[in-house]
Scaffold this motif. Sequence first.
Motif, PDB file in Angstrom:
ATOM      1  N   TRP A 193       0.829  -1.050  -0.117  1.00 31.26           N
ATOM      2  CA  TRP A 193       0.072   0.197   0.110  1.00 31.26           C
ATOM      3  C   TRP A 193       0.814   1.293   0.069  1.00 31.26           C
ATOM      4  O   TRP A 193       0.712   2.193  -0.826  1.00 31.26           O
TER       5      TRP A 193
ATOM      6  N   ASP B 273      -5.941  -1.486   0.610  1.00 26.08           N
ATOM      7  CA  ASP B 273      -6.619  -0.936   1.867  1.00 26.08           C
ATOM      8  C   ASP B 273      -7.517   0.188   1.326  1.00 26.08           C
ATOM      9  O   ASP B 273      -7.405   1.299   1.291  1.00 26.08           O
TER      10      ASP B 273
ATOM     11  N   ASN C 251      -8.410   3.484   3.514  1.00 24.94           N
ATOM     12  CA  ASN C 251      -7.414   4.489   3.720  1.00 24.94           C
ATOM     13  C   ASN C 251      -7.831   5.703   3.334  1.00 24.94           C
ATOM     14  O   ASN C 251      -8.203   5.863   2.107  1.00 24.94           O
TER      15      ASN C 251
END
Length: 267
Positions: free
Chosen positions: A98, A137, A140
């Motif tokens: 990520w 993710d 996020n």
Amino acid sequence: MKKILFILVIFNFQLSIFNSLQAQANRHQLRDGNRNYKNERYDKAEVDYRRALESDSLDYRGQYNLANSLYRQKKYDEAVRHYDQALQLPSLSDQQRWQSLHNKGNAYLKAGMEDQQQGMKMFQQAVQSYQDALKVDPKNDDTRYNLAYARRLLQQAQQQQQQQQNQQNQDQQNKDQQQQNQQNQNQQNQQDQQNKDNQQNQQQQNPQGDGKEEQQKKQNKRPNPMEQRKQDAERMLEAVKNNEKQSLKEQTKKLQVGNVKHSDKDW
């Protein structure tokens, strides 16, 4: 046989020592690089991370930190290259994947903001990198915010490019129209000059004809004899009438004078 086994043991021992020394050198260079990075000496941190990668080219920390130091120096193209190399390393955690994708998007975004000519292309790459990071993710907030910002910049760049294209098209149309007008004017000038040359040639080939034409115009201006005699008769008749009127006035005046009566004087 024992001799061969002894040699292999010695070789493995030396290899392990060499690997240990390399690992120590790698950790040492990484520590120096992190210290310089923290103190914002990004150029020196770059050197330290490159040395660390010489000891271990498969170390994620070396590739990722080197990319970050290049990003801080606004070397965005090189930063993207090392983020990509970090992403190709085996056994990456989701967090490592990520953060590499997220920072790669940041590098594309900054590159597009500083280079207007490449802006739209860089913003497209940034959007793609942020989308890939969100696949790792999805919750996020930093990546979602940067993605929305990159999309807005991309839309503005597309609108600006469309406006520039429209302006270029309009300028080209104006240029073409001016050229067409100039061609038309040149053709008209050529036609006028040709007509002028034809008239001059006709005058040179038939000068007497022009004299006759001028003489004919003068003759046309002379009055007709019958018309002239009619006008003379009318003038004479008018003069006679005027004389008769004048004579009549004089006779009337004399008659009036003769009829005047004077009173006799009282002597």
